[in-house]
Design an enzyme around this catalytic site. Structure first.
Site, PDB file in Angstrom:
ATOM      1  N   LYS A  83      53.764  46.950  28.913  1.00 14.24           N
ATOM      2  CA  LYS A  83      54.053  45.522  28.790  1.00 14.24           C
ATOM      3  C   LYS A  83      54.455  45.225  27.345  1.00 14.24           C
ATOM      4  CE  LYS A  83      51.734  41.554  30.883  1.00 14.24           C
ATOM      5  NZ  LYS A  83      50.409  41.016  31.214  1.00 14.24           N
TER       6      LYS A  83
HETATM    7  O1  G3P Z   1      48.646  38.267  32.064  1.00 14.20           O
HETATM    8  C1  G3P Z   1      49.501  37.187  31.868  1.00 14.20           C
HETATM    9  C2  G3P Z   1      49.033  35.929  32.479  1.00 14.20           C
HETATM   10  O2  G3P Z   1      48.951  35.942  33.837  1.00 14.20           O
HETATM   11  C3  G3P Z   1      48.309  34.970  31.659  1.00 14.20           C
HETATM   12  O3  G3P Z   1      47.702  33.923  32.371  1.00 14.20           O
HETATM   13  O4  G3P Z   1      46.049  32.130  32.620  1.00 14.20           O
HETATM   14  O5  G3P Z   1      46.337  33.226  30.386  1.00 14.20           O
HETATM   15  O6  G3P Z   1      48.087  31.696  31.284  1.00 14.20           O
HETATM   16  P1  G3P Z   1      47.024  32.674  31.619  1.00 14.20           P
END
Ligand code: G3P
Length: 219
Positions: A83
């Site tokens: 990533k």
């Molecule tokens: O891993 C990336 C992602 O899904 C982040 O989610 O909830 O931190 O905006 P969030």
């Protein structure tokens, strides 16, 4: 639609794997930090639990270091997807890693223009963050739709992963739009089960069953 789990927590992964609906796992530096275990060690353990794409994120910011880090992460297990953030240095790294056959997931995508760059660089997955877009008052799902249209127009092979999922509606909207993958926190995966009619319906079935058996056993 592939379901990935958005966590680095092994207990959460074990619980979700038992449902038999998990196709992979996404981690990020914040999720890894919560577990307090170095990324290499933690993703190796995750690869033992899930036979599918496991995203492990680089934490360097120059393309040279990202490429080195990406090569190291990719060697951990055949299912690792490297990533990298959607910044110019990240795109240089993605493009170089793609030429070496290393699969990448380009993260922190907030616009269709950025997604176009990722596809052109040869990304395996693009991760638009729909929840964080909603958080600032814009419709995150529109970004998924735009990216899918653009990728279809030019037959890009990059898979669209709906990330930053806040609830079941995000999952349904992303599925209706045709996103290839979504990544879910365990809480949202569990919320997908919920419907009040399932609960009351089951209660009635079991009550009727109990009553019938009680009558039979009375004779
Ligand atoms: O891993 C990336 C992602 O899904 C982040 O989610 O909830 O931190 O905006 P969030």
């Amino acid at each position: 639609m592939k379901f990935f789990l958005d966590t680095a927590n092994l207990d959460e992964i074990k619980k979700a794997v038992a449902y038999g609906v998990i196709d992979g796992v996404t981690t990020n530096p914040s999720l890894i930090a919560k577990e307090g275990v170095p990324v290499d060690e933690q993703v190796r353990k995750i690869c033992e639990l899930v036979d599918g794409d496991i995203s492990a994120e680089v934490v360097s910011t120059t393309s040279r270091e990202m490429i080195q880090e990406g090569r190291r992460l990719a060697k951990i297990h055949k299912n690792i997807v490297v990533k990298a953030p959607l910044i110019p240095e990240g795109i240089v790294a993605v493009s170089a890693l793609a030429k070496e056959g290393i699969r990448t997931n380009v993260t922190l995508c907030f616009s269709a223009a950025q997604a176009l760059l990722a596809a052109k660089a040869g990304a395996y997955i693009i991760s638009p963050f729909i929840g964080r877009i909603d958080d600032i008052g814009w419709p995150g799902i529109d970004l998924i739709k735009d990216i899918l249209t653009i990728y279809k127009n030019y037959s890009y092979g990059t898979q669209v992963l709906a990330a930053s999922i806040r609830g079941p509606l995000h999952v349904i909207e992303a599925a209706k739009a045709g996103a290839h993958i979504t990544t879910l926190p365990l809480k949202v995966l569990d919320q997908l089960f919920h419907h009040p009619l399932t609960g009351t319906g089951l209660e009635q079935f079991l009550k009727d069953h109990r009553n019938a058996f009680e009558l039979v056993s009375a004779y």
